[in-house]
Design a protein around this motif. Structure first.
Motif, short mmCIF file in Angstrom:
data_model
loop_
_atom_site.label_atom_id
_atom_site.label_comp_id
_atom_site.label_asym_id
_atom_site.label_seq_id
_atom_site.Cartn_x
_atom_site.Cartn_y
_atom_site.Cartn_z
N THR A 87 0.88 -1.17 0.00
CA THR A 87 0.00 0.00 0.00
C THR A 87 0.92 1.22 0.00
N LEU A 88 0.36 2.38 -0.28
CA LEU A 88 1.18 3.59 -0.23
C LEU A 88 1.78 3.78 1.16
N SER A 89 0.99 3.53 2.18
CA SER A 89 1.47 3.66 3.55
C SER A 89 2.66 2.73 3.81
N GLU A 90 2.55 1.48 3.40
CA GLU A 90 3.66 0.52 3.58
C GLU A 90 4.90 0.96 2.81
N PHE A 91 4.70 1.44 1.57
CA PHE A 91 5.82 1.87 0.75
C PHE A 91 6.56 3.04 1.39
N LEU A 92 5.81 4.03 1.87
CA LEU A 92 6.45 5.21 2.47
C LEU A 92 7.12 4.87 3.80
N LYS A 93 6.52 3.97 4.57
CA LYS A 93 7.17 3.52 5.82
C LYS A 93 8.46 2.78 5.51
N PHE A 94 8.44 1.96 4.46
CA PHE A 94 9.64 1.24 4.02
C PHE A 94 10.71 2.25 3.57
N HIS A 95 10.31 3.24 2.80
CA HIS A 95 11.26 4.22 2.27
C HIS A 95 11.92 5.03 3.39
N ARG A 96 11.17 5.32 4.45
CA ARG A 96 11.74 6.12 5.53
C ARG A 96 12.77 5.35 6.36
N GLU A 97 12.88 4.04 6.13
CA GLU A 97 13.95 3.26 6.76
C GLU A 97 15.31 3.62 6.17
N PHE A 98 15.30 4.22 4.97
CA PHE A 98 16.53 4.54 4.26
C PHE A 98 16.82 6.03 4.19
N LYS A 99 15.76 6.82 4.21
CA LYS A 99 15.92 8.28 4.11
C LYS A 99 15.02 8.97 5.10
N PHE A 123 -2.95 1.56 -8.64
CA PHE A 123 -2.89 2.98 -9.01
C PHE A 123 -2.78 3.12 -10.52
N SER A 124 -3.24 4.24 -11.04
CA SER A 124 -3.01 4.58 -12.46
C SER A 124 -1.54 4.93 -12.64
N THR A 125 -1.10 5.05 -13.90
CA THR A 125 0.31 5.39 -14.14
C THR A 125 0.64 6.79 -13.61
N GLY A 126 -0.31 7.72 -13.69
CA GLY A 126 -0.10 9.06 -13.15
C GLY A 126 0.03 9.05 -11.63
N MET A 127 -0.78 8.21 -10.97
CA MET A 127 -0.69 8.09 -9.52
C MET A 127 0.65 7.47 -9.11
N LYS A 128 1.12 6.48 -9.87
CA LYS A 128 2.43 5.87 -9.59
C LYS A 128 3.55 6.89 -9.78
N GLN A 129 3.38 7.77 -10.76
CA GLN A 129 4.39 8.82 -10.97
C GLN A 129 4.43 9.76 -9.76
N ARG A 130 3.28 10.08 -9.20
CA ARG A 130 3.24 10.92 -8.00
C ARG A 130 3.89 10.22 -6.81
N VAL A 131 3.74 8.89 -6.72
CA VAL A 131 4.41 8.13 -5.65
C VAL A 131 5.93 8.31 -5.78
N LYS A 132 6.43 8.16 -7.00
CA LYS A 132 7.87 8.34 -7.23
C LYS A 132 8.31 9.75 -6.83
N LEU A 133 7.51 10.73 -7.22
CA LEU A 133 7.85 12.13 -6.93
C LEU A 133 7.82 12.43 -5.44
N ILE A 134 6.95 11.74 -4.69
CA ILE A 134 6.94 11.90 -3.23
C ILE A 134 8.32 11.59 -2.66
N THR A 135 8.98 10.56 -3.19
CA THR A 135 10.31 10.20 -2.66
C THR A 135 11.35 11.28 -2.93
N ALA A 136 11.11 12.10 -3.95
CA ALA A 136 12.02 13.21 -4.23
C ALA A 136 11.70 14.43 -3.36
N PHE A 137 10.42 14.73 -3.23
CA PHE A 137 10.02 15.97 -2.58
C PHE A 137 9.93 15.89 -1.06
N PHE A 138 9.60 14.74 -0.52
CA PHE A 138 9.30 14.66 0.91
C PHE A 138 10.28 13.83 1.74
#
Length: 192
Positions: A87-99, A123-138
């Motif tokens: 889920t987005l929540s799981e992905f972002l929690k996983f990502h914060r283990e590294f950054k 998610f749609s491809t646009g939504m997936k792109q926003r997920v990627k961009l979250i890792t850059a911006f936040f």
């Protein structure tokens, strides 16, 4: 922070994609990498990020080889993937283990208008792109490398990207694209 390329070249097999590229990129001075299709824009981004090794030349971070440095970088491109089983929540929690996150997971999702508990694979491809961009911006990044960053974004997503981009003034920002709407925010141009 300054990233410099000294006589950078990359070849695949016997074919040189580009050669003899010299550049100096500095934090707070957004740079656009442009060029014809196949000129090596994506390849150069991957070299700067440390994902690919140049066939010739050296990448320096503040005067020292990047190999010898710890570079907090993020690379966003059409070819980069997210873990679709999370889920987005799981992905972002996983990502914060590294950054280090710059705000809460809830604030990230709310900003990008994405549902926290939905599986990313749905998610749609646009939504997936926003997920990627979250890792850059936040998340904490010294260098943000974006390859065609608004591909698959609708007008609302593009506006969100542009708004977030305008807050990133201290990082070293590099955008590889030929789209004038994406590179208009860059004050420096490197044409391959």
């Amino acid at each position: 922070m300054i990233i410099a390329g000294e006589d950078i070249g990359k070849k695949f097999g016997k074919t040189w994609i580009f050669r003899h590229q010299n550049f100096e990129l500095q934090s707070g001075d957004p740079t656009a990498i442009t060029g014809k299709n196949g000129a090596g824009k994506s390849t150069l981004l991957q070299i700067i990020a440390g994902y690919l090794t140049p066939s010739a030349g050296t990448i320096l971070l503040d005067g020292k080889k990047v190999d010898d440095q710890s570079l907090q970088a993020v690379l966003i491109g059409p070819y980069t993937e997210v873990i679709e089983e999370f889920t987005l929540s799981e992905f972002l929690k996983f990502h914060r283990e590294f950054k280090k996150p710059l705000c809460s997971i809830e604030e990230m999702a709310d900003s990008a208008t994405l549902p926290l508990n939905k599986i990313i694979g749905e998610f749609s491809t646009g939504m997936k792109q926003r997920v990627k961009l979250i890792t850059a911006f936040f998340f904490e990044n010294d260098v943000i490398l974006m390859d065609e960053p608004t591909s698959n974004l609708d007008s609302e997503g593009f506006q969100w990207w542009e708004n977030q981009l305008n807050t990133k003034t201290d990082q070293l920002l590099i955008i590889a694209s030929n789209d004038q709407n994406e590179i208009k925010h860059c004050s420096k141009l490197l044409n391959l």
